[in-house]
Design a protein around this motif. Structure first.
Motif, mmCIF file in Angstrom:
data_model
loop_
_atom_site.group_PDB
_atom_site.id
_atom_site.type_symbol
_atom_site.label_atom_id
_atom_site.label_comp_id
_atom_site.label_asym_id
_atom_site.label_seq_id
_atom_site.Cartn_x
_atom_site.Cartn_y
_atom_site.Cartn_z
ATOM 1 N N GLU A 20 -9.512 35.131 45.724
ATOM 2 C CA GLU A 20 -9.440 33.867 44.996
ATOM 3 C C GLU A 20 -9.306 34.099 43.493
ATOM 4 O O GLU A 20 -8.535 33.402 42.817
ATOM 5 N N GLN A 24 -6.171 33.036 41.041
ATOM 6 C CA GLN A 24 -6.323 32.252 39.818
ATOM 7 C C GLN A 24 -5.818 33.001 38.579
ATOM 8 O O GLN A 24 -5.932 32.513 37.458
ATOM 9 N N LYS A 126 -14.671 30.775 47.786
ATOM 10 C CA LYS A 126 -13.739 30.036 46.930
ATOM 11 C C LYS A 126 -14.495 29.199 45.912
ATOM 12 O O LYS A 126 -14.178 29.178 44.724
ATOM 13 N N HIS A 130 -14.437 29.730 41.690
ATOM 14 C CA HIS A 130 -14.089 28.689 40.719
ATOM 15 C C HIS A 130 -15.226 28.477 39.724
ATOM 16 O O HIS A 130 -14.992 28.295 38.532
ATOM 17 N N ASP A 207 -4.761 22.828 46.100
ATOM 18 C CA ASP A 207 -5.426 23.932 45.415
ATOM 19 C C ASP A 207 -4.569 24.503 44.287
ATOM 20 O O ASP A 207 -5.078 24.826 43.215
ATOM 21 N N THR A 208 -3.268 24.632 44.527
ATOM 22 C CA THR A 208 -2.381 25.193 43.496
ATOM 23 C C THR A 208 -2.352 24.310 42.257
ATOM 24 O O THR A 208 -2.340 24.803 41.123
ATOM 25 N N ASN A 211 -5.726 24.566 40.431
ATOM 26 C CA ASN A 211 -5.769 25.837 39.705
ATOM 27 C C ASN A 211 -5.000 25.754 38.393
ATOM 28 O O ASN A 211 -5.449 26.266 37.366
ATOM 29 N N GLU A 214 -7.080 23.772 35.926
ATOM 30 C CA GLU A 214 -8.212 24.565 35.429
ATOM 31 C C GLU A 214 -7.749 25.587 34.389
ATOM 32 O O GLU A 214 -8.388 25.763 33.353
ATOM 33 N N LYS A 215 -6.645 26.262 34.665
ATOM 34 C CA LYS A 215 -6.156 27.309 33.760
ATOM 35 C C LYS A 215 -5.716 26.733 32.415
ATOM 36 O O LYS A 215 -6.044 27.262 31.364
#
Length: 221
Positions: A20, A24, A126, A130, A207-208, A211, A214-215
């Motif tokens: 995971e 990320q 997971k 995160h 999820d993609t 992510n 978040e990034k």
């Protein structure tokens, strides 16, 4: 900048953390004492090293203290888990998360300086990945293999903006389905609602897409 992690112990739990974190976009050194585990993760982790994590000289030679965060995910060997945590504290690692087998194990780990103790039977790899990548992520719940709900604390980039102004749905393909504000929960917030300091956003999406959000947004605070 990418955060750099070390994961010690590549069983089911440690392996899921490595996968995971790599997904990320993080840098991950994976450590295990068994060659078959190192072979399995050689093409997954940034670096995969066969080593005894209870040997302080080995840890020092790997430059462990220069990493942002070390996750000790050792399986059933409680003694190795405790000794590894002690060695990491001695070396001066900034942040240590350790997998505990039971409540007594957790008590010992906390006394010797573990920053965070997790119980994999209660916490998914997971979710923990995160949480350790972003301080803003409070919880992570899988809905399916590809979709999740995440609780995220609003950071400075979000506070003071309206939902429509942020245009999160168009930019990232995710939806804010609710906002926790102190003791209240605002379900299906209006597009004109302004995000306030202390708000927790409950976000749903692939999820993609989560992510990416978040990034680009949460980790730049």
């Amino acid at each position: 900048m990418k955060k750099e992690f070390v994961v010690v112990g590549l069983g089911r739990f440690g392996g899921s953390i490595v996968r995971e974190l790599i997904e990320q976009g993080m840098e991950v050194m994976a450590i295990d004492k068994f060659e078959d585990k190192i072979d399995e993760f050689a093409n997954i982790a940034t670096h995969a090293v066969m080593a005894d994590s209870t040997d302080e000289s080995v840890l020092r030679s790997l430059g462990i203290r220069n990493f942002d965060h070390v996750i000790v995910a050792i399986g059933d060997d409680i003694q190795a888990s405790i000794l590894t945590t002690l060695m990491l504290k001695e070396i001066g690692v900034k942040k240590i998360t350790v997998k505990a087998q039971n409540d007594y194990h957790e008590k010992v780990l906390r006394r010797i300086g573990a920053d965070k103790v997790v119980h994999p039977e209660r916490d998914m790899g997971k979710r923990i990945a995160h949480n350790i990548v972003s301080n803003n992520v409070l919880d992570y719940l899988e809905l399916s293999d590809e979709h999740s709900i995440v609780e995220i604390v609003a950071n400075d980039l979000l506070i003071g903006n309206t939902i429509i102004g942020l245009d999160i749905r168009a930019q990232y393909g995710i939806n804010i389905v609710a906002i926790k504000r102190q003791d209240d929960i605002i379900v299906s917030p209006q597009a004109t609602d302004e995000i306030q300091e202390g708000d927790v956003l409950i976000v749903i999406g692939a999820d993609t897409d989560i992510n990416r959000f978040e990034k680009r947004v949460m980790q730049s605070s």
